[in-house]
Scaffold this motif. Structure first.
Motif: not given
Length: 281
Positions: A241-258
């Motif tokens: 939950i992005f509290e600083h954006l009026a509690n906006a629902p959020d998803s962050h997906e990350f890809r790591m390599e090496n």
């Protein structure tokens, strides 16, 4: 701030059932396939092995599963799934530009599905459904960039650990509320962030995920984090939950390599017509 019902759902999502029993990766992926099929057909009758205590959450609100996005049948333009065989969960990203009849119905959907490891029954489906008006939304543009990325399986000897993936994601999401977090992020070059439909790169060797990162580090935190981690793809999805954006629902997906960030995909349900901070995340 949040309903007691949703708070209890968040508590369920943070339980790590993998510490109790091994989780069947094949079953995780088979149910993810059935979930995508349900979107393609606009019905949920094919979803089997549902737990008695099943909860359906759409955009951080509990619903009956038959009353939400599954009322529609879609053509799936892009599908990406990762599976967490430790915490017994999957994450699927869908990009949709039209429905089964061919009419324009743009959506980008991120979904975490959680299973009981003892019998693989599904006790939680947790969706974020973005559409026109969502933060930096343009499904066709999102599809364009997503189709140019490479999220293939990483060779076993080159995979980062669960702990490193989680530390990288948490450091990134801490930047809004901790000025030292930026130094803990394992920035890679090239790295590209697909924020809604805005892309920080052009597919070149010098692409960077740093443009637009927050410079105000005294904001409310990104809270209520729920994780799905798949080391085989070097990927972790964090719903929060992005509290600083009026509690906006959020998803962050990350890809790591090496050991370095390569790609970031975001879905944020802040209204672009109302909330207009500069590109920041």
């Amino acid at each position: 701030m949040f309903s007691s019902t949703f708070a209890s759902v968040l508590a369920l999502a943070t339980i790590a059932p993998g510490v109790l029993a091994a989780c069947n990766r094949t079953a995780l992926l088979e149910f993810a396939d059935a979930y995508v099929f349900a979107h393609e057909n606009g019905q949920v009758s094919n979803l089997e092995n549902i737990a008695e205590n099943f909860t359906y959450v759409e955009n951080n609100k509990t619903h009956e599963i038959t009353s939400g996005i599954f009322l529609n049948a879609f053509v799936i333009d892009h599908r990406h799934t990762i599976a967490d065989d430790v915490d017994c969960a999957s994450y699927t990203e869908l990009i949709i530009t039209r429905n089964a009849s061919g009419a324009s119905t743009p959506h980008v959907i991120g979904t975490q599905i959680r299973h009981n490891p003892t019998d693989m029954s599904v006790y939680l489906i947790d969706l974020l459904v973005s559409g026109p008006g969502s933060w930096l939304f343009n499904a066709s543009q999102t599809l364009y960039w997503a189709n140019r990325e490479n999220w293939t399986v990483i060779d076993e000897g080159k995979r980062d650990t669960r702990e490193k993936l989680k530390a990288a994601a948490d450091a990134y999401l801490d930047m809004w509320s901790n000025k030292t977090a930026v130094d803990a992020v394992p920035w890679g070059t090239p790295c590209a962030r697909l924020e809604g439909s805005a892309y920080t790169g052009n597919g070149g060797p010098n692409d960077s995920c740093k443009p637009g990162i927050p410079t105000n580090n005294n904001q409310a935190p990104n809270s209520h984090r729920r994780y799905v981690i798949d080391v085989t793809y070097g990927s972790i999805d964090v719903m929060c939950i992005f509290e600083h954006l009026a509690n906006a629902p959020d998803s962050h997906e990350f890809r790591m390599e090496n050991g370095k960030l390569r790609y970031i995909h975001t879905i944020t349900l802040a209204n672009s017509a109302v909330v207009r901070p500069k590109l920041s995340g």
